[in-house]
Motif scaffolding. Structure first.
Motif, mmCIF file in Angstrom:
data_model
loop_
_atom_site.group_PDB
_atom_site.id
_atom_site.type_symbol
_atom_site.label_atom_id
_atom_site.label_comp_id
_atom_site.label_asym_id
_atom_site.label_seq_id
_atom_site.Cartn_x
_atom_site.Cartn_y
_atom_site.Cartn_z
ATOM 1 N N TYR A 197 0.810 -1.112 0.093
ATOM 2 C CA TYR A 197 -0.193 -0.067 -0.095
ATOM 3 C C TYR A 197 0.813 1.321 -0.197
ATOM 4 O O TYR A 197 0.271 2.396 -0.347
ATOM 5 N N LEU A 198 2.092 1.085 0.352
ATOM 6 C CA LEU A 198 2.919 2.416 0.275
ATOM 7 C C LEU A 198 3.518 2.397 -1.090
ATOM 8 O O LEU A 198 4.198 3.404 -1.318
ATOM 9 N N VAL A 199 3.741 1.351 -1.876
ATOM 10 C CA VAL A 199 4.621 1.467 -3.009
ATOM 11 C C VAL A 199 3.856 1.124 -4.158
ATOM 12 O O VAL A 199 3.491 1.761 -5.247
ATOM 13 N N TYR A 200 3.335 -0.356 -4.308
ATOM 14 C CA TYR A 200 2.678 -0.662 -5.410
ATOM 15 C C TYR A 200 1.261 -0.198 -5.786
ATOM 16 O O TYR A 200 1.135 0.221 -6.969
ATOM 17 N N ASN B 66 7.337 -9.117 -4.112
ATOM 18 C CA ASN B 66 7.519 -8.681 -5.438
ATOM 19 C C ASN B 66 7.057 -7.682 -5.623
ATOM 20 O O ASN B 66 7.226 -6.881 -6.631
ATOM 21 N N THR B 67 5.783 -7.177 -5.251
ATOM 22 C CA THR B 67 4.982 -5.993 -5.510
ATOM 23 C C THR B 67 5.825 -4.770 -5.292
ATOM 24 O O THR B 67 5.478 -3.753 -5.784
ATOM 25 N N VAL B 68 6.602 -4.863 -4.480
ATOM 26 C CA VAL B 68 7.411 -3.627 -4.019
ATOM 27 C C VAL B 68 8.143 -3.163 -5.261
ATOM 28 O O VAL B 68 8.329 -1.976 -5.803
ATOM 29 N N MET B 69 9.040 -4.220 -5.771
ATOM 30 C CA MET B 69 9.697 -4.002 -6.896
ATOM 31 C C MET B 69 8.891 -3.739 -8.086
ATOM 32 O O MET B 69 9.149 -2.711 -8.808
ATOM 33 N N LEU B 70 7.747 -4.446 -8.250
ATOM 34 C CA LEU B 70 6.706 -4.047 -9.438
ATOM 35 C C LEU B 70 6.402 -2.883 -9.214
ATOM 36 O O LEU B 70 6.158 -1.881 -10.204
ATOM 37 N N GLY B 71 6.032 -2.419 -7.997
ATOM 38 C CA GLY B 71 5.565 -0.971 -7.905
ATOM 39 C C GLY B 71 6.643 0.176 -8.199
ATOM 40 O O GLY B 71 6.113 1.102 -8.938
ATOM 41 N N PHE B 72 7.854 0.052 -7.976
ATOM 42 C CA PHE B 72 8.828 0.709 -8.312
ATOM 43 C C PHE B 72 8.977 0.956 -9.857
ATOM 44 O O PHE B 72 9.160 2.015 -10.550
ATOM 45 N N VAL B 73 8.575 -0.007 -10.494
ATOM 46 C CA VAL B 73 8.800 -0.239 -12.163
ATOM 47 C C VAL B 73 7.570 0.441 -12.776
ATOM 48 O O VAL B 73 7.665 1.321 -13.759
#
Length: 594
Positions: free
Chosen positions: A169-172, A218-225
């Protein structure tokens, strides 16, 4: 006489068409994908909100609903639950919180590598440190060095599940919300249709199954992308570079998208005219972002050396050189102040890129595992396999990135990212079955594009996602997660009107073309095979001499289906990028109006 009060109603703004939008999208009004009646259950579910609820009232409801599904999915077990001796990914993430909070920073990438040694980039380590510090305030025994290994404390499980949701909820989720808003506006998609696409994207079953059930971040990395892609849509290329460095700093798998980010940013500096200051600024910001990323490791290592802390205290006597140090150590002064920093960075790179593990560790639905069924390629030298994987990967990813370089258009981003990620997944070195999340993410974002909720796009996006979940079933079954797999996958298929719950997505009102029949035949064949495979797994034991027969069949079918997804994304990219002659589009548009 009193003046009449101004009307509270504001006339709807016209949707601006992007200057770089394809000719087929220019001079059209907002795309109302479902103007008459809801075409599938998810649209029917949100139908009462159409035109009556503002997006700022609807968005909190969406976020609460998708959060509830995530938390409910987390009530199931997780990877490694009561599965000794080494447990699973849940224990790996907990252990990284343990070592980052209990050990000096110089020991993070060296500590007990046989027990889930840290093998992700620095931003994952910092994230683990933060989560571990917060968890230690609640119960220090959760992250007590050595004694907490394999802990299945139910309160710890709640905390670990909460860290995934909060991180997401903070990134993705903010990144997806902003991207869908910008991308739908770029393509002239109405707000309500964009809201339907947003729910479909956030309910994507594969990400929920892996992160909130199996357990990962994984969603943290996907969120940054996605934040990087969203920054490109907003014309903020420097922020796009920063966010992508953050993605690489969290998980090295973000390299799947690196060529596409590079192709677009470089193309934007070359076309329509060379913009050298922009190129220098992007390069400079990227270098600075990487420097900031590794700065805590560098400073921490130098401080540990100053305090007399050994990075490898478990080794007595002469130290064996690090694998990547072979030959390099002969040219370095081991007594120099910079040597411990170089040693630390070399070890970090060695852990992040484990080429020594071979072409693949487990069976995964990509080209190499499928080929290995026919030709035992693992018997060949590692150097040959690495070169073969490199060549095959380059051949698959160069075409979409050439399109993105020569046509640096914002509307092409999801297709180019998806085609490139499919190429990496199918042909690159050391692919894990969970890596299918990377091509699925940009392909699912197509639901927010022009005509993204029409039947053709939904059919292909749905096929890719359901096939992706199916290929991960052996992984989920090993840790007793078959039930959430079935529930989440079938629920998503039902909401989007996809097989096996409905075949309506393959039939257009009024007429059906040969391409729709061909798509129905191809997809239908795969869906039947997937269903029959589940029946075999449940009811028939494989032969004793071939215990992995059903897993091998899963690999072969999955690789074939993913190859079709790659070709579909590449073909759509060529068409939308107008690589074909413009006269072809004119004939096509003329045929549609007749």
């Amino acid at each position: 006489m009193a003046k009449p009060s101004p009307s509270a109603h504001k006339p709807r703004r016209k949707v601006k068409q992007a200057a770089n939008a394809p000719s087929s999208l220019r001079n059209v009004g907002p795309v109302e994908t479902m103007s008459r009646a809801p075409a599938f259950p998810l649209a029917a579910l949100l139908w009462p909100a159409r035109g009556t609820v503002s997006q700022w009232e609807l968005l909190p409801l969406i976020l609460m609903a998708v959060g509830l599904f995530r938390w409910a999915a987390g009530l199931w077990g997780y990877s490694g639950f009561e599965k000794p001796p080494i447990f699973g990914d849940y224990e790996a993430q907990r252990h990284w919180m343990e070592i980052t909070t209990q050990l000096p920073i110089s020991q993070w990438y060296f500590h007990d590598l046989q027990w889930w040694g840290l093998d992700y980039p620095p931003l994952t380590a910092y994230h683990s440190w933060l989560c571990g510090k917060i968890g230690s305030l609640i119960d220090p025994s959760w992250f007590a060095l050595f004694s907490s290994r394999g802990s299945h404390d139910p309160t710890l499980k709640i905390f670990m599940r909460a860290t995934v949701i909060v991180s997401e909820y903070l990134v993705y989720i903010p990144a997806v919300v902003v991207f869908v808003r910008r991308f739908s506006r770029l393509n002239g998609v109405a707000n309500w249709s964009a809201a339907v696409a947003l729910v479909a994207i956030l309910m994507q079953p594969a990400t929920i199954l892996i992160d909130h059930v199996h357990f990962q971040y994984n969603t943290v990395m996907l969120g940054f992308v996605i934040a990087s892609m969203s920054s490109i849509l907003a014309g903020r290329n420097l922020w796009a570079a920063v966010f992508f460095v953050a993605a690489l700093g969290f998980k090295q798998m973000a390299l799947y998208y690196a060529f596409s980010v590079f192709a677009y940013l470089l193309g934007s500096c070359v076309f329509p005219r060379i913009n050298l200051p922009r190129l220098i600024a992007i390069a400079g910001v990227t270098v600075v972002a990487f420097a900031i990323l590794i700065l805590p490791i560098v400073i921490g290592t130098l401080l540990d050396v100053h305090r007399g802390i050994d990075s490898r205290p478990d080794i007595d006597g002469p130290r064996p050189p690090l694998p990547l140090f072979q030959g390099l150590a002969d040219y370095l002064d081991t007594e120099a102040f910079y040597y411990p920093v170089v040693e630390q960075l070399v070890q970090m790179v060695h852990r992040i890129f484990p080429f020594a593990r071979g072409l693949f560790e487990d069976k995964v639905a990509n080209f190499w595992c499928a080929l290995n069924v026919i030709v035992k390629i693992k018997k060949y030298p590692a150097e040959l396999l690495q070169r073969g994987a490199l060549v095959a990967t380059l051949i698959s990813i160069i075409p979409p990135n050439l399109v993105l370089f020569f046509r640096p258009r914002k509307d092409l981003l999801p297709l180019a990212f998806a085609a490139t990620a499919w190429g990496f997944f199918l042909f690159s070195y050391q692919v894990h079955e969970k890596s299918v999340l990377l091509p699925l993410m940009p392909m699912t974002l197509l639901l927010a594009s022009s005509h993204g909720l029409n039947k053709t796009t939904r059919a292909w996006v749905g096929f890719a996602n359901i096939l992706g979940c199916w290929t991960m079933f052996p992984l989920l079954q090993r840790v007793d997660l078959a039930v959430p797999y079935a529930v989440l996958t079938l629920l998503w298929a039902y909401l989007l009107g996809l097989p096996p719950t409905s075949l309506a997505v393959y039939f257009q009102e009024g007429s059906t073309s040969w391409t729709q029949w061909a798509t129905l035949f191809i997809h239908g064949s795969f869906y039947l095979v997937m269903a029959f495979w589940h029946v075999l797994v449940k009811s028939v034991r494989p032969p004793p001499d071939k215990p992995d027969l059903w897993v091998v069949a899963n690999v072969g079918v999955g690789a074939a289906g993913f190859s079709l997804c790659y070709l579909w994304c590449l073909g759509r990219l060529f068409l939308q990028g107008e690589i074909l002659p413009r006269s072809w589009f004119a004939k096509k548009d003329k045929a549609k109006t007749q």
